[in-house]
Motif scaffolding. Structure first.
Motif, PDB file in Angstrom:
ATOM      1  N   THR A   1      60.436   2.276   2.402  1.00 54.76           N
ATOM      2  CA  THR A   1      59.032   2.357   2.032  1.00 54.76           C
ATOM      3  C   THR A   1      58.860   2.418   0.511  1.00 54.76           C
ATOM      4  OG1 THR A   1      59.054   4.760   2.104  1.00 54.76           O
ATOM      5  CG2 THR A   1      58.536   3.596   4.171  1.00 54.76           C
ATOM      6  N   ARG A   2      57.644   2.268   0.087  1.00 52.42           N
ATOM      7  CA  ARG A   2      57.333   2.432  -1.334  1.00 52.42           C
ATOM      8  C   ARG A   2      57.722   3.828  -1.798  1.00 52.42           C
ATOM      9  NH1 ARG A   2      52.989   4.590  -4.156  1.00 52.42           N
ATOM     10  NH2 ARG A   2      52.614   3.653  -6.232  1.00 52.42           N
TER      11      ARG A   2
ATOM     12  N   VAL B   1      61.493   4.056  -2.358  1.00 50.87           N
ATOM     13  CA  VAL B   1      61.925   3.386  -3.594  1.00 50.87           C
ATOM     14  C   VAL B   1      61.614   4.257  -4.804  1.00 50.87           C
ATOM     15  CG1 VAL B   1      61.574   1.369  -5.070  1.00 50.87           C
ATOM     16  CG2 VAL B   1      61.747   1.086  -2.588  1.00 50.87           C
ATOM     17  N   HIS B   2      60.428   4.818  -4.840  1.00 49.46           N
ATOM     18  CA  HIS B   2      60.068   5.694  -5.960  1.00 49.46           C
ATOM     19  C   HIS B   2      60.920   6.962  -5.961  1.00 49.46           C
ATOM     20  CE1 HIS B   2      56.425   3.976  -7.963  1.00 49.46           C
ATOM     21  NE2 HIS B   2      56.454   3.221  -6.876  1.00 49.46           N
TER      22      HIS B   2
ATOM     23  N   GLN C   1      58.859  -7.347  -0.863  1.00 46.90           N
ATOM     24  CA  GLN C   1      58.044  -6.166  -1.166  1.00 46.90           C
ATOM     25  C   GLN C   1      58.888  -5.105  -1.869  1.00 46.90           C
ATOM     26  OE1 GLN C   1      54.416  -5.528  -0.423  1.00 46.90           O
ATOM     27  NE2 GLN C   1      55.202  -4.331  -2.138  1.00 46.90           N
ATOM     28  N   ALA C   2      60.144  -4.962  -1.450  1.00 43.77           N
ATOM     29  CA  ALA C   2      61.029  -3.982  -2.090  1.00 43.77           C
ATOM     30  C   ALA C   2      61.237  -4.318  -3.558  1.00 43.77           C
ATOM     31  CB  ALA C   2      62.371  -3.930  -1.363  1.00 43.77           C
TER      32      ALA C   2
ATOM     33  N   ARG D   1      59.052  -5.775  -5.470  1.00 40.73           N
ATOM     34  CA  ARG D   1      57.803  -5.398  -6.155  1.00 40.73           C
ATOM     35  C   ARG D   1      57.719  -3.889  -6.353  1.00 40.73           C
ATOM     36  NH1 ARG D   1      54.509  -9.513  -2.217  1.00 40.73           N
ATOM     37  NH2 ARG D   1      55.002 -11.439  -3.357  1.00 40.73           N
ATOM     38  N   TRP D   2      58.118  -3.132  -5.335  1.00 41.24           N
ATOM     39  CA  TRP D   2      58.108  -1.675  -5.467  1.00 41.24           C
ATOM     40  C   TRP D   2      59.099  -1.226  -6.537  1.00 41.24           C
ATOM     41  CZ3 TRP D   2      58.422  -1.122   0.533  1.00 41.24           C
ATOM     42  CH2 TRP D   2      57.135  -1.190   1.068  1.00 41.24           C
TER      43      TRP D   2
ATOM     44  N   GLU E   1      57.607  -1.784  -9.858  1.00 39.99           N
ATOM     45  CA  GLU E   1      56.596  -0.742 -10.071  1.00 39.99           C
ATOM     46  C   GLU E   1      57.252   0.578 -10.477  1.00 39.99           C
ATOM     47  OE1 GLU E   1      53.253  -0.260  -7.077  1.00 39.99           O
ATOM     48  OE2 GLU E   1      54.459   1.529  -6.650  1.00 39.99           O
TER      49      GLU E   1
END
Length: 366
Positions: A103-104, A107-108, A145-146, A148-149, A152
């Motif tokens: 999930t986002r 990753v964070h 998507q990973a 992009r996260w 970010e």
């Protein structure tokens, strides 16, 4: 036979990279899976406390720890283990599977904990190509998507691509797509030449001629790529690189000075070591032979430094066939994993190498 004076690039005291397969559980059904991953976790996986003991030992080695699987995200204690390792001062990377578990927030969290690099798999430039290879629809979208996260979160990424007969044709288009993603986070593109183990035994391998053509393409794009391009389980790319450098007029001494940065000598069991989900130790993830011990019984550091089987595997003068006659054997050594997978002998020649040694040529790195 003459010799080009240089160290043998042995990593007897400590590996550069320790790979810990924290679990074999994974929700994907990838065609090439080395681990034959299963949906459920194994009851004999290393416990949290045993994992912490392994982390402390890796810290004494000063190695880079890569958490792999299966899917590391399947472990409930994953973030706690990373936090513990980071408190010890370990450099830690991770290769999660691209499933809804990634999930986002995860990753964070990797970024907050100080993870050095996150591995993201892309085996094709389109959903059709990638998802067919990974066995589950939608994994391409999760991978993108990973990325992009990660951008970010400012988390560096290594993109991993498995090279088979089927994926070979997709590489130029995938390279163009990765160039579009080349602003942070993509730092490295690693091309994993197929080793036919696990489910990968059912896939078609590229021919030695196709591998040599791949080397030429990698050498060409590496000069312009906005990220580092590397090959995995293809140590004979070093031989190709040396040949190109010599053809460009670079002196052998200058080539050898760059040896460590070019990975000279690093191969299965020499600079690399693998710990399975149950604590068994092998020379590499793709080389499940010989069994070297178990970290529940002996520390990894002791196994790595004292195992007679590992010491024998590091001796490139024991190689058989044309690998044993090759002037580049101490720099390259061939893929011991591929030799074992295809012949049953880890000291046999790497069947993916097109090179034919010249009799009496000076031995590099001996």
């Amino acid at each position: 036979m003459g010799h080009v004076t240089a160290p043998r690039y042995l990593y007897e005291a400590a590996p550069l990279n320790v790979y810990w397969e924290v679990t074999r559980a994974c929700d994907l059904a990838c065609q090439h899976c080395r681990a034959d991953a299963m949906p459920q976790r194994h009851p004999l996986e290393l416990t949290t406390e045993e994992g912490q003991a392994l982390l402390r030992d890796v810290c004494t080695l000063g190695s880079h720890l890569i958490l792999t699987g299966g899917d590391p995200m399947q472990r409930d204690d994953l973030f706690a283990l990373i936090a513990y390792g980071r408190r010890l001062g370990l450099t830690i990377s991770i290769t999660p599977s691209t499933t809804p578990r990634l999930t986002r927030a995860a990753v964070h969290r990797f970024r907050e904990l100080g993870v050095a690099t996150m591995g993201v798999s892309l085996d094709g430039p389109t959903p059709e190509a990638h998802d067919a290879f990974r066995g589950v629809p939608g994994t391409f979208a999760v991978s993108v998507q990973a990325l992009r996260w990660a951008r970010e979160a400012r988390l560096p990424v290594q993109v991993n691509t498995t090279v088979t007969k089927e994926t070979l044709a997709h590489l130029p288009a995938l390279y163009r797509r990765l160039r579009e993603e080349a602003a942070p986070p993509v730092r490295r593109w690693s091309l994993f030449l197929l080793v036919p183990v696990g489910r990968g035994a059912l896939l078609q391998s590229p021919t030695a001629e196709e591998v040599e053509a791949l080397f030429a393409w990698v050498y060409a794009i590496a000069a312009e790529a906005p990220f580092h391009v590397s090959t995995v389980e293809a140590p004979h790319f070093r031989r190709y690189w040396i040949e190109q450098q010599l053809a460009a007029g670079v002196a052998p001494e200058a080539i050898l000075q760059r040896g460590r940065s070019r990975g000279f000598g690093i191969r299965d069991g020499n600079g690399v070591i693998f710990v399975s989900h149950t604590g068994d130790v092998y020379p590499a993830g793709f080389l499940p032979f010989p069994w070297l011990g178990n970290v529940r019984e002996r520390p990894l550091s002791e196994i790595y430094r004292t195992s007679p089987r590992l010491q024998a595997l590091r001796d490139m003068d024991r190689l058989q066939g044309k690998c044993g006659q090759c002037a580049f054997r101490w720099i390259c050594g061939g893929s011991r994993a591929r030799a074992y997978a295809l012949t049953g002998d880890p000291m046999a020649s790497d069947p993916f190498c097109l090179y034919h040694p010249a009799p009496g040529a000076p031995v590099w790195g001996a």
